[in-house]
Design a protein around this motif. Structure first.
Motif, PDB file in Angstrom:
ATOM      1  N   VAL A 293       0.749  -1.147   0.045  1.00  0.00           N
ATOM      2  CA  VAL A 293      -0.129  -0.038  -0.013  1.00  0.00           C
ATOM      3  C   VAL A 293       0.934   1.260  -0.009  1.00  0.00           C
ATOM      4  O   VAL A 293       0.658   2.284  -0.668  1.00  0.00           O
ATOM      5  CB  VAL A 293      -1.060  -0.086   1.072  1.00  0.00           C
ATOM      6  N   GLU A 294       2.133   1.237   0.645  1.00  0.00           N
ATOM      7  CA  GLU A 294       2.745   2.323   0.866  1.00  0.00           C
ATOM      8  C   GLU A 294       3.513   2.736  -0.541  1.00  0.00           C
ATOM      9  O   GLU A 294       3.710   3.752  -0.994  1.00  0.00           O
ATOM     10  CB  GLU A 294       3.631   2.281   2.152  1.00  0.00           C
ATOM     11  N   ALA A 295       3.908   1.612  -1.020  1.00  0.00           N
ATOM     12  CA  ALA A 295       4.852   1.753  -2.366  1.00  0.00           C
ATOM     13  C   ALA A 295       3.697   2.224  -3.438  1.00  0.00           C
ATOM     14  O   ALA A 295       3.941   3.133  -4.170  1.00  0.00           O
ATOM     15  CB  ALA A 295       5.337   0.428  -2.898  1.00  0.00           C
ATOM     16  N   ARG A 296       2.584   1.853  -3.488  1.00  0.00           N
ATOM     17  CA  ARG A 296       1.579   2.089  -4.504  1.00  0.00           C
ATOM     18  C   ARG A 296       1.124   3.563  -4.223  1.00  0.00           C
ATOM     19  O   ARG A 296       0.882   4.480  -5.142  1.00  0.00           O
ATOM     20  CB  ARG A 296       0.589   1.056  -4.404  1.00  0.00           C
ATOM     21  N   LEU A 297       0.629   3.857  -2.756  1.00  0.00           N
ATOM     22  CA  LEU A 297       0.236   5.256  -2.746  1.00  0.00           C
ATOM     23  C   LEU A 297       1.113   6.365  -2.650  1.00  0.00           C
ATOM     24  O   LEU A 297       0.728   7.505  -2.432  1.00  0.00           O
ATOM     25  CB  LEU A 297      -0.965   5.165  -1.480  1.00  0.00           C
ATOM     26  N   ALA A 298       2.491   5.999  -2.319  1.00  0.00           N
ATOM     27  CA  ALA A 298       3.152   6.972  -1.890  1.00  0.00           C
ATOM     28  C   ALA A 298       3.367   7.798  -3.208  1.00  0.00           C
ATOM     29  O   ALA A 298       3.327   9.185  -3.310  1.00  0.00           O
ATOM     30  CB  ALA A 298       4.799   6.465  -1.855  1.00  0.00           C
ATOM     31  N   LYS A 299       3.295   7.208  -4.296  1.00  0.00           N
ATOM     32  CA  LYS A 299       2.970   7.841  -5.540  1.00  0.00           C
ATOM     33  C   LYS A 299       1.869   8.866  -5.624  1.00  0.00           C
ATOM     34  O   LYS A 299       1.987   9.915  -6.359  1.00  0.00           O
ATOM     35  CB  LYS A 299       2.784   6.825  -6.534  1.00  0.00           C
ATOM     36  N   GLY A 300       0.586   8.447  -5.173  1.00  0.00           N
ATOM     37  CA  GLY A 300      -0.395   9.098  -5.107  1.00  0.00           C
ATOM     38  C   GLY A 300      -0.277  10.346  -4.402  1.00  0.00           C
ATOM     39  O   GLY A 300      -1.320  11.178  -4.312  1.00  0.00           O
ATOM     40  N   GLU A 301       0.363  10.238  -3.279  1.00  0.00           N
ATOM     41  CA  GLU A 301       0.279  11.382  -2.290  1.00  0.00           C
ATOM     42  C   GLU A 301       1.480  12.158  -2.485  1.00  0.00           C
ATOM     43  O   GLU A 301       2.158  12.610  -1.559  1.00  0.00           O
ATOM     44  CB  GLU A 301       0.150  10.558  -1.249  1.00  0.00           C
ATOM     45  N   GLY A 302       1.900  12.678  -3.743  1.00  0.00           N
ATOM     46  CA  GLY A 302       2.874  13.735  -3.686  1.00  0.00           C
ATOM     47  C   GLY A 302       4.247  13.335  -4.291  1.00  0.00           C
ATOM     48  O   GLY A 302       5.161  14.213  -4.573  1.00  0.00           O
ATOM     49  N   GLU A 303       4.850  12.214  -4.005  1.00  0.00           N
ATOM     50  CA  GLU A 303       6.130  11.845  -4.505  1.00  0.00           C
ATOM     51  C   GLU A 303       6.589  12.178  -5.967  1.00  0.00           C
ATOM     52  O   GLU A 303       7.635  12.666  -6.030  1.00  0.00           O
ATOM     53  CB  GLU A 303       6.294  10.332  -4.026  1.00  0.00           C
ATOM     54  N   ASN A 304       5.720  11.764  -6.710  1.00  0.00           N
ATOM     55  CA  ASN A 304       6.073  12.027  -8.158  1.00  0.00           C
ATOM     56  C   ASN A 304       4.718  12.192  -8.912  1.00  0.00           C
ATOM     57  O   ASN A 304       4.165  11.465  -9.537  1.00  0.00           O
ATOM     58  CB  ASN A 304       6.528  10.935  -8.783  1.00  0.00           C
ATOM     59  N   PRO A 305       4.112  13.491  -8.783  1.00  0.00           N
ATOM     60  CA  PRO A 305       2.916  13.811  -9.360  1.00  0.00           C
ATOM     61  C   PRO A 305       2.856  13.834 -10.985  1.00  0.00           C
ATOM     62  O   PRO A 305       1.718  13.385 -11.444  1.00  0.00           O
ATOM     63  CB  PRO A 305       2.786  15.340  -9.021  1.00  0.00           C
ATOM     64  N   GLU A 306       4.061  13.996 -11.611  1.00  0.00           N
ATOM     65  CA  GLU A 306       4.121  13.926 -13.027  1.00  0.00           C
ATOM     66  C   GLU A 306       3.744  12.428 -13.414  1.00  0.00           C
ATOM     67  O   GLU A 306       2.873  11.975 -14.414  1.00  0.00           O
ATOM     68  CB  GLU A 306       5.458  14.232 -13.415  1.00  0.00           C
ATOM     69  N   ALA A 307       4.446  11.434 -12.686  1.00  0.00           N
ATOM     70  CA  ALA A 307       4.204  10.116 -12.928  1.00  0.00           C
ATOM     71  C   ALA A 307       2.888   9.801 -12.712  1.00  0.00           C
ATOM     72  O   ALA A 307       2.227   8.945 -13.561  1.00  0.00           O
ATOM     73  CB  ALA A 307       4.943   9.055 -12.394  1.00  0.00           C
ATOM     74  N   VAL A 308       2.189  10.058 -11.587  1.00  0.00           N
ATOM     75  CA  VAL A 308       0.787   9.782 -11.344  1.00  0.00           C
ATOM     76  C   VAL A 308       0.111  10.258 -12.476  1.00  0.00           C
ATOM     77  O   VAL A 308      -0.861   9.496 -12.965  1.00  0.00           O
ATOM     78  CB  VAL A 308       0.409  10.319  -9.858  1.00  0.00           C
ATOM     79  N   ALA A 309       0.189  11.640 -12.709  1.00  0.00           N
ATOM     80  CA  ALA A 309      -0.803  12.225 -13.767  1.00  0.00           C
ATOM     81  C   ALA A 309      -0.576  11.837 -15.414  1.00  0.00           C
ATOM     82  O   ALA A 309      -1.663  11.203 -15.902  1.00  0.00           O
ATOM     83  CB  ALA A 309      -0.385  13.620 -13.929  1.00  0.00           C
ATOM     84  N   ALA A 310       0.365  10.990 -15.547  1.00  0.00           N
ATOM     85  CA  ALA A 310       0.891  10.309 -16.708  1.00  0.00           C
ATOM     86  C   ALA A 310       0.083   9.092 -16.787  1.00  0.00           C
ATOM     87  O   ALA A 310      -0.497   8.455 -17.742  1.00  0.00           O
ATOM     88  CB  ALA A 310       2.208  10.184 -16.887  1.00  0.00           C
ATOM     89  N   TRP A 311       0.137   8.328 -15.459  1.00  0.00           N
ATOM     90  CA  TRP A 311      -0.366   7.110 -15.419  1.00  0.00           C
ATOM     91  C   TRP A 311      -1.954   7.356 -15.615  1.00  0.00           C
ATOM     92  O   TRP A 311      -2.578   6.487 -16.287  1.00  0.00           O
ATOM     93  CB  TRP A 311      -0.196   6.317 -13.889  1.00  0.00           C
ATOM     94  N   VAL A 312      -2.614   8.307 -14.924  1.00  0.00           N
ATOM     95  CA  VAL A 312      -4.064   8.303 -15.314  1.00  0.00           C
ATOM     96  C   VAL A 312      -4.466   8.729 -16.805  1.00  0.00           C
ATOM     97  O   VAL A 312      -5.258   8.124 -17.308  1.00  0.00           O
ATOM     98  CB  VAL A 312      -4.538   9.903 -14.448  1.00  0.00           C
ATOM     99  N   ILE A 313      -3.517   9.716 -17.208  1.00  0.00           N
ATOM    100  CA  ILE A 313      -3.853   9.682 -18.865  1.00  0.00           C
ATOM    101  C   ILE A 313      -3.614   8.457 -19.766  1.00  0.00           C
ATOM    102  O   ILE A 313      -4.531   7.971 -20.348  1.00  0.00           O
ATOM    103  CB  ILE A 313      -2.896  10.875 -19.187  1.00  0.00           C
TER     104      ILE A 313
END
Lengths: 203, 203, 203, 203
Positions: D90-110
């Motif tokens: 959960v931490e590995a996965r959600l760390a991304k969603g909570e600010g660590e790398n917003p660009e990667a997160v946005a890209a993933w959503v797109i």
DNA sequence: TATGAATGAGTTTTCATTCAT
DNA sequence: CATGAATGAAAACTCATTCAT
């Protein structure tokens, strides 16, 4: 019982709207829809009164020249001497260029540019110019003769003065902020007087 | 290794094609397609070198003013007196209007009309006009002083003469058939001379 | 005399066609041409009713949120207890994600992605999310209080559950074949119940 | 003597540039020219390293999933119990969603939205989701068994939690201003614990 | 007369991809 | 490897004109 035709009024509304759009948005943006909006009419109705857009332009040219002629006739009626008649012409023509109706002036300049390659516009524009040229040449010839000069320079002088007037419309419309205020009419008249004064006498 | 850039040449080709299309078909028909055809290039390539159509127009304005300046500089180098310098200016400017390069003249007139409502064009056009006005005013002031006159009329005179020149371009482009041949340069110079001759002396 | 307006109907046809194209072909392929084809209209007509493509997207967002709200209101009217109202919300929301209208769901997911960088879309999307969040938080707070618990966890719980719902739309649209059938609504409700059951009591 | 290949590095530069453009400008504007600009390379060179644009997208998907897996492996190595392993995930996965790398997160959503109808993207996205689902289901089953519960609910629970995670990426990217700060990881873990605690015991 | 929907050809501009250098 | 010019198809959008009502 039948509805009274309002065609003449509508045509004028449309032509006036076209004039305004032309002056305020340029030729490119003077679309039928833009004219319709300006006139608070619908595009369909415009095409009911004018079958093509070119026809509106033609009517506008007629209107503009008519308005100028009327103004000249008005001033002319009060002029007695050749010099006064010449002055009436210059004032009728240049009053437009010096602030009286900047929209009409701008529209005239835009029409002049369109005349370069739009055949029908060119024809009408050139006719108007030819009329002006004849008129001005006549006024100048009278003035020259009245001053005891040969009238032979009237033609070139008329062409030059007409250029000055057209050019002053252009500059008033597109570079007013750099031009002196109300320079044209006065300077033009002075120029004519001095030019004629130094013209060789008619022996 | 890397390919040699031909951008400068292409931009010039495109600008020249635009000038020709503008002069020969009018602003309305000066589409990217038409320019591309005239330049024997593809529309895509036009947009590779210019990001918008407006940018081509801007480049054209620069080109035209540069060409005129170069011609004036050339004639100026051979002029000795204030009167000769003034004549150099009028000839450099009006040679264009009297047949030397009718396409450039027509394009300039169309640009002048576009300047009325296209902001960027207006700015450039007005700058060019302001430059001309300063230049001409300076030449006239020198001439007036040289003739022992006050220079105070130079400003209005310059504005009027510039109007004459712009107007003669307009008439040469749109109503040439009604105008006398090569009237402008000669008449303008004569006018200046007579105007100045009758100007009150500088006490 | 005048023609009857069918704009409202046409706008809806176009919006619906956009929804379908979006869901079935993706944002990239949702061109005006494609929408026109789907709606059996011409591209010109689309632009007659909507001035830009973005405007259609905006209308679609409004439509989708309205539809969801209507469904919730409908189920809500039959709910008596806080628990039933919460269930009504989850079912209204997740029924969409579990087969009832996969096109709307897919479109919503695509809109969510567009919201990341298209300013106007982002605003509308974020507003819709904020509304949902407030609504869900309120329902959860009522339920918690009804169960004799503190309502302090309602905010985080609401955010998490909203995430679950949005995510289930995503997975239903892009990876349905790997997901269990109809897992979401039931599991979510169970989760809420157990979470609340173990929440400390309100002293 | 021959030049050392820098293909691997170039491919990574390009992929990273694509990620950034995708996140910052959206899918529509992620053109080859935009990527080239972001990477400070030329369009031609991009096509030297990737034959089509789709290929870059594929590589980006691989990169993103690899990065996540690496982070999970890292946290996993320090986890001893089933509960700790679940928390690591959960931490590995959600760390991304909570600010660590917003660009990667946005890209993933797109990418997730593109997956809806772009066949190749969908395949890769769905594979990644299926992998996650298996992984999470396994972790949950272990945890359930460790707590003396039946593992039968693991599948639905995994699907729901994965939805929550994907959804939290979406909301973090497009509506962050309305969401509580760092709500996801903590709430998700609490939910799991309470859900499992109330699960019937394995007889 | 008047409305406003509808059309279709045309406009500028974009962009993945190719290719000469 | 690398550059950057070049292409051609397609995108969004515009507009004079037509026509049903």
């Amino acid at each position: 019982m039948s509805r009274k035709s309002n065609t003449q009024q509508r045509r004028q509304e449309i032509t006036t709207a076209f004039l305004r759009v032309l002056a305020n948005q340029g030729y490119e943006k003077a679309t039928i829809q833009a004219i319709a909006k300006e006139a608070a009419l619908t595009p369909g109705l415009i095409h009911y009164h004018f079958s093509t857009k070119a026809e509106i332009l033609v009517e506008l040219i007629t209107t503009l020249t008519t308005v100028f002629e009327a103004r000249f006739e008005d001033l002319l009626s009060r002029a007695k001497t050749p010099h006064e008649r010449l002055r009436a012409y210059v004032e009728a023509r240049l009053a437009k260029g010096e602030g009286e109706n900047p929209e009409a002036v701008a529209a005239w300049v835009i029409i002049g540019a369109e005349a370069i390659k739009q055949e029908e516009v060119r024809t009408l524009y050139a006719q108007a110019i030819a009329r002006e040229l004849r008129l001005l040449q006549g006024l100048l010839a009278d003035y020259l003769l009245d001053q005891g000069k040969k009238e032979s320079s009237a033609r070139h002088l008329a062409a030059t003065l007409l250029s000055t007037m057209e050019g002053s419309f252009q500059l008033a419309s597109a570079a007013a902020e750099h031009m002196p205020k109300r320079y044209a009419a006065k300077t033009v008249l002075l120029m004519i007087e001095r030019f004629v004064a130094l013209e060789p006498a008619n022996k």
